[in-house]
Design a protein around this motif. Structure first.
Motif, mmCIF file in Angstrom:
data_model
loop_
_atom_site.group_PDB
_atom_site.id
_atom_site.type_symbol
_atom_site.label_atom_id
_atom_site.label_comp_id
_atom_site.label_asym_id
_atom_site.label_seq_id
_atom_site.Cartn_x
_atom_site.Cartn_y
_atom_site.Cartn_z
ATOM 1 N N ASP A 156 0.709 -1.074 -0.096
ATOM 2 C CA ASP A 156 -0.025 0.046 -0.048
ATOM 3 C C ASP A 156 0.748 1.249 -0.084
ATOM 4 O OD1 ASP A 156 -1.955 1.580 0.169
ATOM 5 O OD2 ASP A 156 -2.560 1.439 2.223
ATOM 6 N N ILE A 157 1.074 1.578 -1.207
ATOM 7 C CA ILE A 157 2.035 2.989 -1.210
ATOM 8 C C ILE A 157 1.305 4.209 -0.885
ATOM 9 C CG2 ILE A 157 1.483 3.439 -3.805
ATOM 10 C CD1 ILE A 157 4.898 3.621 -2.215
ATOM 11 N N LEU A 158 0.085 4.230 -0.685
ATOM 12 C CA LEU A 158 -0.595 5.140 -0.316
ATOM 13 C C LEU A 158 -0.884 5.339 1.341
ATOM 14 C CD1 LEU A 158 -3.659 5.558 -3.009
ATOM 15 C CD2 LEU A 158 -1.315 6.484 -2.759
ATOM 16 N N GLY A 159 -0.386 4.374 2.107
ATOM 17 C CA GLY A 159 -0.499 4.552 3.641
ATOM 18 C C GLY A 159 0.320 5.495 3.826
ATOM 19 N N MET A 201 2.005 -1.257 -4.700
ATOM 20 C CA MET A 201 0.691 -1.142 -5.040
ATOM 21 C C MET A 201 -0.096 0.155 -4.419
ATOM 22 S SD MET A 201 0.214 -3.495 -7.524
ATOM 23 C CE MET A 201 -1.399 -3.761 -7.609
ATOM 24 N N ALA A 202 -1.035 0.511 -5.190
ATOM 25 C CA ALA A 202 -2.166 1.282 -4.830
ATOM 26 C C ALA A 202 -3.352 0.423 -5.259
ATOM 27 C CB ALA A 202 -2.045 2.759 -5.142
ATOM 28 N N ALA A 203 -4.039 -0.189 -4.472
ATOM 29 C CA ALA A 203 -4.887 -1.198 -4.885
ATOM 30 C C ALA A 203 -6.131 -1.278 -3.641
ATOM 31 C CB ALA A 203 -4.029 -2.638 -4.858
ATOM 32 N N ARG A 204 -6.844 -0.093 -3.521
ATOM 33 C CA ARG A 204 -8.150 -0.019 -2.694
ATOM 34 C C ARG A 204 -9.302 -0.179 -3.537
ATOM 35 N NH1 ARG A 204 -5.882 4.910 0.941
ATOM 36 N NH2 ARG A 204 -4.166 4.274 1.797
ATOM 37 N N VAL A 205 -9.787 -1.321 -3.418
ATOM 38 C CA VAL A 205 -11.144 -1.606 -3.929
ATOM 39 C C VAL A 205 -12.218 -1.613 -3.090
ATOM 40 C CG1 VAL A 205 -12.309 -3.297 -5.509
ATOM 41 C CG2 VAL A 205 -9.967 -2.819 -5.655
ATOM 42 N N THR A 223 -9.507 -1.002 -10.945
ATOM 43 C CA THR A 223 -8.274 -0.597 -11.429
ATOM 44 C C THR A 223 -7.369 -0.398 -10.316
ATOM 45 O OG1 THR A 223 -8.990 0.083 -13.550
ATOM 46 C CG2 THR A 223 -6.826 0.394 -12.806
ATOM 47 N N ALA A 224 -6.330 -1.071 -10.171
ATOM 48 C CA ALA A 224 -5.101 -0.811 -9.177
ATOM 49 C C ALA A 224 -4.024 -0.175 -9.956
ATOM 50 C CB ALA A 224 -4.652 -2.094 -8.481
ATOM 51 N N PHE A 225 -2.733 0.261 -9.293
ATOM 52 C CA PHE A 225 -1.591 0.873 -9.874
ATOM 53 C C PHE A 225 -0.588 0.408 -9.243
ATOM 54 C CE2 PHE A 225 -5.260 3.651 -10.434
ATOM 55 C CZ PHE A 225 -5.140 4.167 -11.593
ATOM 56 N N VAL A 226 0.521 0.198 -10.260
ATOM 57 C CA VAL A 226 1.942 -0.211 -9.805
ATOM 58 C C VAL A 226 2.573 1.066 -9.627
ATOM 59 C CG1 VAL A 226 3.714 -1.694 -10.376
ATOM 60 C CG2 VAL A 226 1.297 -2.516 -10.805
#
Length: 436
Positions: free
Chosen positions: A322-325, A347-351, A362-365
């Protein structure tokens, strides 16, 4: 000299024709400014003329409790030697006539007689809607600009920082939503008041709330090449071309001068963005593009930094879910400095549960990697978190999330292969009803 002074790749001034006043000062505070942060409060007073001379007009226009907020700010400014006064212009100020006070010649004269103006936190849309309705300046905003142009100070925290750029995030608490393309004028984004140079974008609560994810799409959509994301309880003091970072933590400098996108991808993506983390005591020069780390910091030996000219053949050694943490982007940058592979992926993968639309799934690497000019400094005699990290490369690309589970990256590719739950700080805290 190289250990103290580094030329970063941001050479926008000569290319883009920056126009910077030599005296006016913007103090852009990342929010959650503690009243015991003497360094930031004293710097505001000092920039406004110092103890006994600083006259500060306090505007709690953005606040849900304007009188309480303004009184607390007035008290702390007075404690540091300023003469401070609340100017009662706020939509939520109980018992006040907003339009009458906004156009009151006596209150406008008080602002014009000040040498600093301080905007509180709250909802930044209230500031813009009050002082620049329909895009037209009010007489009170003109008075604020008079203070600024004659060499005064405009300071603001949280919402008061958001309005400093020509464009601002108005109501974009959902970082992933912005990355997925939700960036509507008048909703997620809006015009700001533009006190900092119009080629610089600033954002606040930056590291705590993982706002790198929303800054990058806005900068690319709006044509910005330089962004400064300021952390909570910290400030950037922008005086002409000079930027000083002060306070508890620091700020992330984002340079998109060399950035490009892949037009074959329908979602947000970027390649070759440049990131630098500047901490308390660091100095950045907008005109020359030079960074001067705080004098107690020591550079990492260049032998430990893999250069772009060397092929990276070892597997990815570091992966974050979680890069957005909270502070994760800086943690990843720090790990990168000595990662044997020369890169870090995240990853930024909050769904949200129940999401079925491809865009919403959609997630982001995030791929961070070293290149020519990547360098780090650290304080060998103090806090291990007291670091300066310069010219880290960043690529971001979208990946689909399977309906069954959020993705996890295999070490050497960008294919989502299995579930990886959010790490610490991974909950979507940006949806909370907190000051922006």
């Amino acid at each position: 000299m190289l250990s103290r002074l580094l030329r970063t790749p941001v050479l926008l001034l000569a290319v883009c024709g920056w126009h910077l006043a030599q005296a006016q000062t913007a103090v852009v505070i990342g929010g959650n400014l503690r009243f015991d942060n003497d360094e930031v409060w004293q710097r505001i007073v000092d920039e406004a003329g110092g103890a006994g001379k600083a006259r500060v007009a306090v505007l709690a226009t953005a606040s849900a409790a304007p009188e309480q907020s303004a009184n607390a700010i007035v008290q702390v400014l007075q404690k540091h030697g300023a003469s401070a006064e609340h100017i009662p212009v706020a939509p939520r100020l109980e018992g006040a006539d907003l339009q009458k006070n906004l156009n009151d010649p006596a209150l406008i004269a008080k602002i014009r007689g000040a040498n600093a103006v301080f905007f509180s936190g709250g909802a930044q849309g209230l500031i813009v809607d009050t002082f620049q309705p329909g895009g037209k300046n009010t007489a009170m905003l003109d008075a604020i600009w008079d203070v600024y142009r004659r060499g005064g100070v405009v300071a603001g925290t949280s919402a008061g920082a958001a309005i400093m750029s020509r464009t601002m995030f108005r109501d974009a608490l959902d970082v992933m939503g912005v990355m997925r393309g939700q960036m509507r004028d008048g909703h997620e984004i809006d015009r700001g008041l533009g006190f900092v140079t119009d080629r610089l974008f600033v954002d606040q609560h930056f590291l705590k709330r993982g706002r790198i994810g929303r800054m990058l799409p806005l900068m690319m959509a709006q044509g910005y090449r330089l962004g400064l994301g300021i952390e909570e309880n910290s400030a950037a003091v922008i005086r002409g071309p000079s930027v000083d970072i002060i306070g508890a933590r620091g700020a992330l400098l984002v340079d998109l001068r060399s950035a490009r996108t892949d037009p074959s991808l329908t979602m947000f993506n970027v390649q070759d963005a440049r990131l630098s983390y500047l901490d308390n005591g660091d100095h950045y020069d907008l005109r020359s593009g030079q960074v001067t780390p705080e004098k107690r910091k020591t550079p990492l030996p260049e032998a430990r930094i893999i250069r772009a000219s060397h092929a990276v053949t070892s597997p990815v050694s570091t992966f974050q879910t979680d890069i957005l943490g909270d502070n994760r982007i800086v943690q990843a940058m720090a790990e990168l400095m000595t990662a044997p592979s020369g890169e870090v992926r995240a990853m930024a993968a909050r769904v949200r549960p129940g999401a079925t639309e491809p865009r919403d799934r959609t997630a982001f690497v995030f791929r961070l990697y070293r290149g020519e000019g990547t360098q780090g400094w650290f304080n060998s005699q103090g806090d291990a978190d007291d670091i300066t990290l310069l010219d880290v490369r960043l690529d971001v690309r979208p990946v689909p999330v399977p309906l069954a589970a959020p993705p996890r990256l295999a070490a050497n590719n960008l294919t989502p292969v299995q579930q990886a739950p959010d790490g610490p700080g991974g909950s979507p805290s940006d949806t909370a009803a907190t000051p922006r």
